[in-house]
Enzyme design. Structure first.
Site, mmCIF file in Angstrom:
data_model
loop_
_atom_site.group_PDB
_atom_site.id
_atom_site.type_symbol
_atom_site.label_atom_id
_atom_site.label_comp_id
_atom_site.label_asym_id
_atom_site.label_seq_id
_atom_site.Cartn_x
_atom_site.Cartn_y
_atom_site.Cartn_z
ATOM 1 N N GLY A 19 -19.736 -5.094 -20.341
ATOM 2 C CA GLY A 19 -18.445 -5.581 -20.829
ATOM 3 C C GLY A 19 -17.540 -4.438 -21.240
ATOM 4 N N PHE A 22 -12.346 -5.025 -25.353
ATOM 5 C CA PHE A 22 -11.914 -4.223 -26.500
ATOM 6 C C PHE A 22 -13.060 -3.395 -27.076
ATOM 7 C CE2 PHE A 22 -8.373 -7.204 -26.517
ATOM 8 C CZ PHE A 22 -7.331 -6.342 -26.784
ATOM 9 N N GLY A 23 -14.231 -4.032 -27.262
ATOM 10 C CA GLY A 23 -15.356 -3.339 -27.895
ATOM 11 C C GLY A 23 -16.024 -2.364 -26.948
ATOM 12 N N GLU A 177 1.861 -19.328 -30.105
ATOM 13 C CA GLU A 177 2.613 -18.335 -29.321
ATOM 14 C C GLU A 177 3.082 -18.936 -28.002
ATOM 15 O OE1 GLU A 177 0.552 -14.365 -31.265
ATOM 16 O OE2 GLU A 177 -0.169 -15.017 -29.340
HETATM 17 C C1 LIG Z 1 -5.111 -15.690 -25.267
HETATM 18 C C2 LIG Z 1 -5.753 -14.823 -26.329
HETATM 19 C C3 LIG Z 1 -4.969 -14.240 -27.313
HETATM 20 C C4 LIG Z 1 -5.550 -13.438 -28.287
HETATM 21 N N1 LIG Z 1 -4.745 -12.854 -29.235
HETATM 22 C C5 LIG Z 1 -5.290 -12.029 -30.156
HETATM 23 C C6 LIG Z 1 -4.457 -11.350 -31.105
HETATM 24 O O1 LIG Z 1 -3.218 -11.512 -31.114
HETATM 25 N N2 LIG Z 1 -5.059 -10.502 -31.995
HETATM 26 C C7 LIG Z 1 -6.412 -10.295 -31.999
HETATM 27 O O2 LIG Z 1 -6.907 -9.501 -32.811
HETATM 28 N N3 LIG Z 1 -7.217 -10.930 -31.127
HETATM 29 C C8 LIG Z 1 -6.703 -11.786 -30.201
HETATM 30 N N4 LIG Z 1 -7.504 -12.420 -29.297
HETATM 31 C C9 LIG Z 1 -8.960 -12.242 -29.393
HETATM 32 C C10 LIG Z 1 -9.410 -10.960 -28.726
HETATM 33 O O3 LIG Z 1 -8.870 -10.850 -27.430
HETATM 34 C C11 LIG Z 1 -10.936 -10.936 -28.676
HETATM 35 O O4 LIG Z 1 -11.425 -11.052 -29.988
HETATM 36 C C12 LIG Z 1 -11.433 -9.639 -28.051
HETATM 37 O O5 LIG Z 1 -11.040 -9.578 -26.706
HETATM 38 C C13 LIG Z 1 -12.956 -9.533 -28.152
HETATM 39 O O6 LIG Z 1 -13.326 -8.316 -27.607
HETATM 40 P P1 LIG Z 1 -14.748 -8.169 -26.911
HETATM 41 O O7 LIG Z 1 -14.913 -6.723 -26.588
HETATM 42 O O8 LIG Z 1 -15.789 -8.841 -27.717
HETATM 43 O O9 LIG Z 1 -14.631 -9.034 -25.564
HETATM 44 P P2 LIG Z 1 -13.502 -9.013 -24.356
HETATM 45 O O10 LIG Z 1 -12.389 -8.155 -24.772
HETATM 46 O O11 LIG Z 1 -13.302 -10.421 -24.064
HETATM 47 O O12 LIG Z 1 -14.318 -8.283 -23.214
HETATM 48 C C14 LIG Z 1 -15.446 -8.840 -22.608
HETATM 49 C C15 LIG Z 1 -15.664 -8.130 -21.275
HETATM 50 O O13 LIG Z 1 -16.946 -8.477 -20.803
HETATM 51 C C16 LIG Z 1 -16.885 -8.749 -19.418
HETATM 52 N N5 LIG Z 1 -17.995 -9.655 -19.113
HETATM 53 C C17 LIG Z 1 -18.230 -10.869 -19.654
HETATM 54 N N6 LIG Z 1 -19.357 -11.392 -19.176
HETATM 55 C C18 LIG Z 1 -19.857 -10.487 -18.290
HETATM 56 C C19 LIG Z 1 -21.006 -10.451 -17.475
HETATM 57 N N7 LIG Z 1 -21.884 -11.464 -17.460
HETATM 58 N N8 LIG Z 1 -21.222 -9.376 -16.673
HETATM 59 C C20 LIG Z 1 -20.323 -8.351 -16.666
HETATM 60 N N9 LIG Z 1 -19.220 -8.329 -17.431
HETATM 61 C C21 LIG Z 1 -18.992 -9.377 -18.237
HETATM 62 C C22 LIG Z 1 -15.512 -9.368 -19.222
HETATM 63 O O14 LIG Z 1 -15.082 -9.257 -17.878
HETATM 64 C C23 LIG Z 1 -14.669 -8.567 -20.201
HETATM 65 O O15 LIG Z 1 -14.100 -7.426 -19.589
HETATM 66 C C24 LIG Z 1 -6.959 -13.234 -28.304
HETATM 67 C C25 LIG Z 1 -7.746 -13.835 -27.314
HETATM 68 C C26 LIG Z 1 -7.159 -14.613 -26.323
HETATM 69 C C27 LIG Z 1 -8.023 -15.253 -25.253
#
Ligand SMILES: Cc1cc2nc3c(=O)[nH]c(=O)nc-3n(C[C@H](O)[C@H](O)[C@H](O)COP(=O)(O)OP(=O)(O)OC[C@H]3O[C@@H](n4cnc5c(N)ncnc54)[C@H](O)[C@@H]3O)c2cc1C
Length: 425
Positions: A19, A22-23, A177
């Site tokens: 993944g 963001f993280g 939004e």
């Molecule tokens: C429409 C929307 C608006 C948002 N607005 C805000 C905001 O204004 N402020 C805020 O703080 N947060 C906001 N968020 C929340 C924020 O986007 C998430 O909390 C954040 O993206 C989480 O980060 P993450 O790294 O956990 O996962 P993500 O950023 O979701 O990344 C996950 C990654 O894992 C990959 N992945 C998933 N499953 C697999 C797999 N099986 N194999 C390979 N790759 C995989 C995906 O392709 C993706 O690239 C919003 C979310 C959405 C959907």
């Protein structure tokens, strides 16, 4: 390179990150700066700035403005490799890909994020896309714009009103939004570009199952947001769970409503990664981790962001995932180089925010709050600052400035591959 005694590995690395959201991306950059052998696996080739997806869906920004190829971001780190693939399982010290290949790891970081839940009605997704990917944002934009085109040419007033009705399900920040942006876009298009349409025929419905919108914010900020949305012409339906969704129609409190476009912004569920570890029943489907983000019982596996649950649970926010990614990158570098690693991740709350529309947003910093034009400006500033590189920051800032002055929406494109006319019976 980590010792991996398993047979038939197709690739391996000291650290594998699944993944690059963001993280995952923050973590990979930390490891890359320290020269740690790292493999990043993502099923998409791009990192997506999800908070601005609603602006792609409402034609304010183009897809490329909010997405960046993962290889471009990580290409400068020689020790980091990128693989475009979907992970479907974890077996011992290897992740399994959808085509059966296996990738061995010394340490594994799971950062697979979350998805929308349709509360057991997965068939609704086709008619009511959520905002989780560029494909879905483009689908919403397509449907919104096609509904206006179809309304312009119909002679049936009831059908015209139905086509000009947009329903947004879920009154959290994304729903708010989206509702504000659809109301602004619709009014602008009707006044300026469509000759047969009247603003009074347009309806934007924000449908919320609970008693107030922005339930995660203090009540006074919910009231402020509701007031601003109503002034923009949004109808807010509270205590109104959606009972059925079909093409061109949704049912709320036994009453069917004919609509041109439905957008889903309700309910988030974690990625299925907990199931790969046999932990799907724990922490509402999130992977339980300790204060150092290590999976309980698997010190070689870490999880973070939307798919992880710490002993004191944190909200599903980009700032949480980003801070965890940065912290975990530093922790792993320390561990691998034999230094004592930091043991406890501490979240620093930079404020919870939602944009409502032109000159209106809310910010909740816990001890103090901000609303109105100043909050709107801060929202814009923070979102530009969070974009992945200088080029994107500049592009988005210039476009927002131009849009603020002209009110134009430059990305009003109906793509030629699937210009389906909304079905209203
Ligand atoms: C429409 C929307 C608006 C948002 N607005 C805000 C905001 O204004 N402020 C805020 O703080 N947060 C906001 N968020 C929340 C924020 O986007 C998430 O909390 C954040 O993206 C989480 O980060 P993450 O790294 O956990 O996962 P993500 O950023 O979701 O990344 C996950 C990654 O894992 C990959 N992945 C998933 N499953 C697999 C797999 N099986 N194999 C390979 N790759 C995989 C995906 O392709 C993706 O690239 C919003 C979310 C959405 C959907």
């Amino acid at each position: 390179m980590a010792e991996n005694t398993q047979a038939a590995l197709d690739a391996q690395a000291d650290v594998v990150i699944v993944g690059a959201g963001f993280g995952g991306l923050e973590c990979a950059m930390g490891l890359g700066r320290a020269g740690v052998d790292t493999l990043v696996i993502d099923r998409r080739n791009h990192n997506l700035f999800q908070p601005l997806l609603y602006q792609v869906a409402t034609a304010a920004l183009s897809p490329a403005d909010i997405a960046e190829p993962i290889r471009k971001t990580l290409g400068r780190y020689q020790s980091v490799r990128v693989m475009l693939a979907e992970v479907t399982d974890i077996q011992d010290s290897a992740v399994v890909l959808s085509d059966g290949r296996r990738v061995g790891f010394g340490k594994l970081v799971i950062a697979t994020g979350s998805d929308y839940t349709y509360f057991g009605h997965d068939d609704w997704r086709e008619h009511a896309p959520g905002l989780k990917s560029l494909r879905e944002a483009r689908k919403i934009r397509q449907r919104l714009l096609m509904a206006f085109e179809a309304a312009e040419t119909t002679r049936d007033p009831a059908k015209r009103k139905a086509l000009l009705t947009t329903a947004i399900v879920g009154g959290g920040p994304t729903g708010v939004e989206m509702a504000g942006a659809v109301a602004e876009l619709g009014r602008f298009m009707i006044r300026r570009d469509f000759r047969a349409l009247e603003v009074r025929d347009m309806r934007v419905l924000l449908i919320e199952a609970g008693p107030r919108i922005l339930a995660g914010f203090p009540a006074n900020l919910s009231d402020y947001a509701a007031g601003r949305l109503r002034r923009a012409g949004v109808e807010i339906m509270l205590d109104a769970p959606v009972e059925a969704i079909a093409p061109g129609e949704l049912v709320v409190s036994d009453a069917p409503i004919a609509v041109g476009c439905i957008i889903w912004a309700a309910g988030i569920k974690p990625s299925p990664a907990a199931g790969w570890l046999g932990l799907e029943q724990a922490a509402k489907g999130r992977i339980p981790v300790d204060d150092g983000l290590a999976v309980i019982g698997r010190p070689d596996i870490y999880a973070m962001g939307d798919t992880a649950s710490m002993p004191t649970p944190l909200p599903g926010l980009a700032q949480v995932a980003k801070q965890q990614g940065r912290w975990l990158g530093a922790r792993l570098v320390a561990e691998i180089s034999g230094q004592p690693p930091a043991e406890t991740f501490r979240f620093r709350n930079r404020g919870n925010t939602a944009m409502i529309g032109r000159n209106a947003a809310v910010f909740d910093f816990g001890t103090w709050q901000l609303t109105g034009p100043l909050a709107w400006f801060l929202w814009a500033f923070v979102h530009v600052a969070l974009l992945v590189n200088f080029e994107k920051k500049l592009l988005v800032a210039v476009q927002w400035t131009a849009r603020y002055v002209t009110r134009q929406r430059g990305a009003r494109l109906i793509e030629e591959d699937n210009p389906t006319v909304p079905r209203i019976d």
